[in-house]
Design a protein around this motif. Sequence first.
Motif, mmCIF file in Angstrom:
data_model
loop_
_atom_site.group_PDB
_atom_site.id
_atom_site.type_symbol
_atom_site.label_atom_id
_atom_site.label_comp_id
_atom_site.label_asym_id
_atom_site.label_seq_id
_atom_site.Cartn_x
_atom_site.Cartn_y
_atom_site.Cartn_z
ATOM 1 N N VAL A 47 10.222 2.490 -11.477
ATOM 2 C CA VAL A 47 10.317 1.380 -10.425
ATOM 3 C C VAL A 47 10.765 2.127 -9.267
ATOM 4 O O VAL A 47 12.056 2.591 -9.473
ATOM 5 N N ILE A 48 10.304 2.228 -7.921
ATOM 6 C CA ILE A 48 10.990 2.981 -6.803
ATOM 7 C C ILE A 48 10.976 1.866 -5.734
ATOM 8 O O ILE A 48 9.760 1.285 -5.629
ATOM 9 N N GLN A 49 11.902 1.336 -5.225
ATOM 10 C CA GLN A 49 11.984 0.365 -4.210
ATOM 11 C C GLN A 49 12.770 0.748 -3.237
ATOM 12 O O GLN A 49 13.822 1.421 -3.274
ATOM 13 N N ALA A 60 8.444 2.619 0.550
ATOM 14 C CA ALA A 60 8.508 3.609 -0.646
ATOM 15 C C ALA A 60 8.804 2.568 -1.726
ATOM 16 O O ALA A 60 9.715 2.680 -2.371
ATOM 17 N N ASP A 61 7.721 1.752 -1.951
ATOM 18 C CA ASP A 61 7.984 0.620 -2.867
ATOM 19 C C ASP A 61 6.675 1.052 -3.901
ATOM 20 O O ASP A 61 5.613 0.782 -3.492
ATOM 21 N N MET A 62 6.949 1.678 -5.035
ATOM 22 C CA MET A 62 5.848 2.238 -5.959
ATOM 23 C C MET A 62 6.297 2.046 -7.386
ATOM 24 O O MET A 62 7.575 2.066 -7.864
ATOM 25 N N LEU A 63 5.134 1.917 -8.230
ATOM 26 C CA LEU A 63 5.363 2.093 -9.577
ATOM 27 C C LEU A 63 4.577 3.128 -10.302
ATOM 28 O O LEU A 63 3.626 3.472 -9.938
ATOM 29 N N VAL A 64 5.285 3.801 -11.191
ATOM 30 C CA VAL A 64 4.569 4.939 -12.088
ATOM 31 C C VAL A 64 4.093 4.356 -13.117
ATOM 32 O O VAL A 64 4.773 3.748 -14.001
ATOM 33 N N LYS A 109 0.937 -1.178 -0.047
ATOM 34 C CA LYS A 109 -0.064 -0.070 -0.037
ATOM 35 C C LYS A 109 1.018 1.278 0.080
ATOM 36 O O LYS A 109 1.995 1.223 0.501
ATOM 37 N N ILE A 110 0.275 2.455 -0.333
ATOM 38 C CA ILE A 110 0.834 3.769 -0.473
ATOM 39 C C ILE A 110 0.282 4.535 0.743
ATOM 40 O O ILE A 110 -0.829 4.943 0.712
#
Length: 469
Positions: A449-451, A423-427, A416-417
């Motif tokens: 990709v942010i991990q 801060a694991d997120m995909l744009v 979840k965000i």
Amino acid sequence: MAHFPGSPEKTRESLLPKLRLKPWLRASPPGIILRNARIIDPAESRVLDGYQDVVIKDGLIASLNPSELNTVEPQLAEVDLGGKFLCPGLIDCHVHVTAVPGVRSMGEITQTPLELIHLRSTYVLREMLLRGFTTVRDTGGASKALADAIAEGLVLGPRLVQCGKALSQTGSLYCRTRCLLRPDVRGTAGGHADFGAGDTGTGCCGGHSHSLGRTCDGVPEVLKAARDTLKGGADFIKIMCGGGVASPTDSIESVQFTGEEIHAITTTCEQMGNVHTTAHAYTDAAVRHAIDNGVKGIEHGNLIGRETAELMASKGIFLTPTLSCYGIMVRPPWEDFLPPDGKAKNEQVMSRGLDALKIADDAGIIICYGSDLLTSMHALQTEEFTVRNSILPSARVLKHATTNAALMLRDSKLGKIASGCYADMLVLDVNPLDDVTILDYPEDHLFAVIQGGRVVSSRLKALKAESSA
């Protein structure tokens, strides 16, 4: 100040970071503010109202605010996402990162030097992360050493949850499996992870040092195997409770280990800190055998019926189906990956897999995402989204790879965000809640990709990927 001979420009101070005990350890990633993002909330199957600003510090999400509040933190870099979607990093709950490319069959893996397997696994891990899987759960083959190497930044890859080697009963008295060196010898009652003559490294099959599992028989042996695995740093324990497609000596219908053996394993896991246990099982009989003896999760489950599904739901048993792999294993260029009897078993479980997924969903089982791919098939890791979406809504499928997976992994910072989460997120340029199959085309729709707050990859000019040098 003294200088090194031949390198007068290099001072000892400039080399101090490389004199540490672990010089590869990286500092916390620089903070960043991602502005004007559309935030996907898989748990509620919705996009948060309006545009949001996400503040990232020390690898975590520090805050989440509507863009009109205009959070000001001058010390942080800012990137305007211009309304693109931010999705939680994906979680694949059934991978085998040591079943590496470079071989044509599982048999060849057992003949591949272990050092080469370790090196090739770094390629597998890097590619998984670049596809958007920021966390993976390895269900046989990976080790705590590999997980630690990723966590320390020595190897680029997803956050790795691992069970060491899966626990399996042995095969027949002859060779325990169709011997890789003597194909005329064939066992008759194998365990699903028994690809060798034993764990000693001797015998005609060369032992189990390269396998995804280890063999053990009888309560004393399974207790030792479980305790050894936990001592080695396993995050959970996997038990082979039924037959499988890739193992040549057991039928899909076989039920493996005795109840006493399984109960010994699950009791040990409970005593050692309530460690999660899961079972490889396809049929009602194998699934019930596992959960009746304390197992908390099921891998595959392609042949379960409604009553078994309802029992699983009532007991809170997790299910990780793996559906795309069966079609992948029999189409070019892998049409010869399985022997004829393996192809027959593959067809058997593939024909019922989607029905079982619908039964499980209707029963209310917590379902997780799993790919279960081997060798170069790893490249098709995202195809599972498309297969599941053929019978389930996109929002439901996205939950499998985010919210539900985080529940099974018992980590509230995953999936979840939200403030305080990794801060694991995909744009993305398209909302996967509307069409989850866009995740099967990362080359078209995945922009970054942010991990752990690090920008691993990016196609956005304003968002620079961190150098791996």
